[in-house]
Design a protein around this motif. Sequence first.
Motif, PDB file in Angstrom:
ATOM      1  N   ALA A  56       0.830  -1.202   0.000  1.00 60.18           N
ATOM      2  CA  ALA A  56       0.000   0.000   0.000  1.00 60.18           C
ATOM      3  C   ALA A  56       0.866   1.254   0.000  1.00 60.18           C
ATOM      4  CB  ALA A  56      -0.935  -0.007   1.203  1.00 60.18           C
ATOM      5  N   ARG A  57       1.960   1.226   0.743  1.00 59.90           N
ATOM      6  CA  ARG A  57       2.850   2.392   0.794  1.00 59.90           C
ATOM      7  C   ARG A  57       3.494   2.642  -0.565  1.00 59.90           C
ATOM      8  NH1 ARG A  57       4.703  -0.043   6.023  1.00 59.90           N
ATOM      9  NH2 ARG A  57       6.798  -0.302   5.180  1.00 59.90           N
ATOM     10  N   HIS A  58       3.942   1.581  -1.218  1.00 61.56           N
ATOM     11  CA  HIS A  58       4.526   1.740  -2.551  1.00 61.56           C
ATOM     12  C   HIS A  58       3.479   2.241  -3.542  1.00 61.56           C
ATOM     13  CE1 HIS A  58       8.737   0.310  -2.680  1.00 61.56           C
ATOM     14  NE2 HIS A  58       8.415  -0.322  -1.567  1.00 61.56           N
ATOM     15  N   ALA A  59       2.259   1.728  -3.433  1.00 57.75           N
ATOM     16  CA  ALA A  59       1.193   2.181  -4.328  1.00 57.75           C
ATOM     17  C   ALA A  59       0.903   3.662  -4.107  1.00 57.75           C
ATOM     18  CB  ALA A  59      -0.065   1.348  -4.107  1.00 57.75           C
ATOM     19  N   ALA A  60       0.839   4.086  -2.850  1.00 63.45           N
ATOM     20  CA  ALA A  60       0.585   5.489  -2.550  1.00 63.45           C
ATOM     21  C   ALA A  60       1.692   6.377  -3.103  1.00 63.45           C
ATOM     22  CB  ALA A  60       0.447   5.688  -1.038  1.00 63.45           C
ATOM     23  N   VAL A  68      -6.699   6.683  -4.858  1.00 62.19           N
ATOM     24  CA  VAL A  68      -7.033   6.195  -3.522  1.00 62.19           C
ATOM     25  C   VAL A  68      -6.291   4.890  -3.264  1.00 62.19           C
ATOM     26  CG1 VAL A  68      -8.881   5.301  -2.047  1.00 62.19           C
ATOM     27  CG2 VAL A  68      -9.331   7.234  -3.576  1.00 62.19           C
ATOM     28  N   VAL A  69      -5.755   4.726  -2.059  1.00 62.06           N
ATOM     29  CA  VAL A  69      -5.131   3.467  -1.646  1.00 62.06           C
ATOM     30  C   VAL A  69      -5.776   3.025  -0.339  1.00 62.06           C
ATOM     31  CG1 VAL A  69      -3.018   2.286  -0.968  1.00 62.06           C
ATOM     32  CG2 VAL A  69      -2.949   4.036  -2.751  1.00 62.06           C
ATOM     33  N   VAL A  70      -6.184   1.763  -0.305  1.00 60.56           N
ATOM     34  CA  VAL A  70      -6.777   1.175   0.893  1.00 60.56           C
ATOM     35  C   VAL A  70      -6.040  -0.125   1.196  1.00 60.56           C
ATOM     36  CG1 VAL A  70      -8.869   0.277   1.986  1.00 60.56           C
ATOM     37  CG2 VAL A  70      -9.030   2.149   0.317  1.00 60.56           C
ATOM     38  N   GLY A  71      -5.719  -0.348   2.468  1.00 63.16           N
ATOM     39  CA  GLY A  71      -5.127  -1.610   2.899  1.00 63.16           C
ATOM     40  C   GLY A  71      -6.082  -2.321   3.828  1.00 63.16           C
ATOM     41  N   VAL A  72      -6.271  -3.620   3.628  1.00 59.09           N
ATOM     42  CA  VAL A  72      -7.177  -4.386   4.471  1.00 59.09           C
ATOM     43  C   VAL A  72      -6.465  -5.619   5.009  1.00 59.09           C
ATOM     44  CG1 VAL A  72      -8.141  -5.677   2.505  1.00 59.09           C
ATOM     45  CG2 VAL A  72      -9.469  -5.470   4.611  1.00 59.09           C
ATOM     46  N   ASP A  73      -6.662  -5.896   6.297  1.00 56.10           N
ATOM     47  CA  ASP A  73      -6.035  -7.050   6.931  1.00 56.10           C
ATOM     48  C   ASP A  73      -6.914  -7.483   8.103  1.00 56.10           C
ATOM     49  OD1 ASP A  73      -2.935  -8.232   6.742  1.00 56.10           O
ATOM     50  OD2 ASP A  73      -3.890  -8.584   8.678  1.00 56.10           O
ATOM     51  N   ASP A  88      -1.790   8.500   6.637  1.00 54.68           N
ATOM     52  CA  ASP A  88      -2.525   9.095   5.522  1.00 54.68           C
ATOM     53  C   ASP A  88      -3.214   8.059   4.641  1.00 54.68           C
ATOM     54  OD1 ASP A  88       0.228   8.377   4.927  1.00 54.68           O
ATOM     55  OD2 ASP A  88      -0.122   9.165   2.906  1.00 54.68           O
ATOM     56  N   ILE A  89      -2.904   6.773   4.835  1.00 52.84           N
ATOM     57  CA  ILE A  89      -3.522   5.709   4.042  1.00 52.84           C
ATOM     58  C   ILE A  89      -4.719   5.151   4.805  1.00 52.84           C
ATOM     59  CG2 ILE A  89      -3.157   3.388   3.090  1.00 52.84           C
ATOM     60  CD1 ILE A  89      -0.277   4.169   2.503  1.00 52.84           C
ATOM     61  N   ASP A  90      -5.726   4.745   4.071  1.00 58.41           N
ATOM     62  CA  ASP A  90      -6.953   4.192   4.658  1.00 58.41           C
ATOM     63  C   ASP A  90      -6.734   2.719   4.993  1.00 58.41           C
ATOM     64  OD1 ASP A  90      -9.494   3.515   5.415  1.00 58.41           O
ATOM     65  OD2 ASP A  90     -10.447   4.008   3.500  1.00 58.41           O
ATOM     66  N   TRP A  91      -6.637   2.391   6.281  1.00 54.28           N
ATOM     67  CA  TRP A  91      -6.416   1.016   6.729  1.00 54.28           C
ATOM     68  C   TRP A  91      -7.715   0.471   7.308  1.00 54.28           C
ATOM     69  CZ3 TRP A  91      -1.917  -0.313   4.839  1.00 54.28           C
ATOM     70  CH2 TRP A  91      -0.883   0.622   4.753  1.00 54.28           C
ATOM     71  N   ARG A  92      -8.132  -0.710   6.836  1.00 55.63           N
ATOM     72  CA  ARG A  92      -9.390  -1.304   7.287  1.00 55.63           C
ATOM     73  C   ARG A  92      -9.159  -2.719   7.802  1.00 55.63           C
ATOM     74  NH1 ARG A  92     -13.743   0.783   4.106  1.00 55.63           N
ATOM     75  NH2 ARG A  92     -13.156   2.865   3.342  1.00 55.63           N
TER      76      ARG A  92
END
Length: 266
Positions: A56-60, A68-73, A88-92
Motif C-alpha cells: 500500500a505504501r509503494h502504491a501510494a 485512492v489506496v486502501v489496505g485491508v487485513d 494518511d492511508i486508509d487502513w481497514r
Amino acid sequence: MTATETFQLQITAAEFYEQKFVPAIFAEWAPLLIQAAGISPGQSVLDVGCGTGIVARHAANRLAGTGVVVGVDLNDAMLAVARRIRPDIDWRKGDAGALPFPAREFDAVLCQMALMFFPDRVGALREMARVARDGGTVAAVVPGRLADQPAYGPFMDVAARHAGDQALALLNTYWSCGDIGELQWLFHAAGLDVVSASSHMGTARHASVEAFVRTEVEGSPLIDRITPRQYASIREDAEEVLRPFTSADGSVAAPLQGHIITATKK
C-alpha cells in the motif's frame, strides 16, 4: 495448520515483522508487484492482506497524491503498525473471504505474500474480482515451492526436525501456493483471466544467520509454539545449512523464488 487457522500476531511480533521481515524480504517484491499490475496515478488500489502495509505504501508513492489506496487485513496488530507508519492511508480491518467493500470499487486489487494463508483461496480471489472494476486488475505474489528454495528448504528441514510436526505444518503453509500451474488454476477458478505469470528469484538479506533465524521464527507464530531449547537448536543447526549463503562478513543472502500473477476481471 488447520484450514481455519490464521496467522494472528501480537503487537511486538508485528513491530518485529515491520523492522525485519519487510526490509529483508518484502520490500524487494512490492515494487515488482506494483509494476506488474501497471499501477498509475489516479487509480484506486486495494492491498488485500496488507500486513504492515509495504505494498500500500509503494502504491501510494506511485499515485503521488492522486487516486485512492486502501489496505485491508484481519490482524489488528499489523494494522496498528501500518497506521503508525502511514496515517494518511486508509487502513481497514477485514476478511479476505468477505471484503468490506462494494462491488467494482477498485481499479486494481493487489495481494503480496498472503494468498497462501487464506483458508479459501478461490473464494478470496473471487472477492478480489468482485471488488475490482470490469476490466480491472487483480495481481498477487506468492513464494515458489519449497523444493525450489535452495536456502529455505534446508532451513525448514532444520526447523521441522527440532520443533516437530506442528511446526512443519505451520511452516509449510508459506510454500503451499508454490506450484505456478496450480496458482494459475486458482485465478481461473475465480473467474479471472490470467494475463501474465512469471517467476522471480529474489534475495532475502540478513546481517547474520542469527538475524535470519530471528526473522523467520520471531516474525511468525512459531515463536509461541517452541521451547527455548528448541529455538537454540534451530539457531545452532542453521549455521551449517545456511553456510553456502553466508558471506565472509557473516551476512546472509538467501535466494527466494516467488511467482507474480497478473489477471483481469472479465
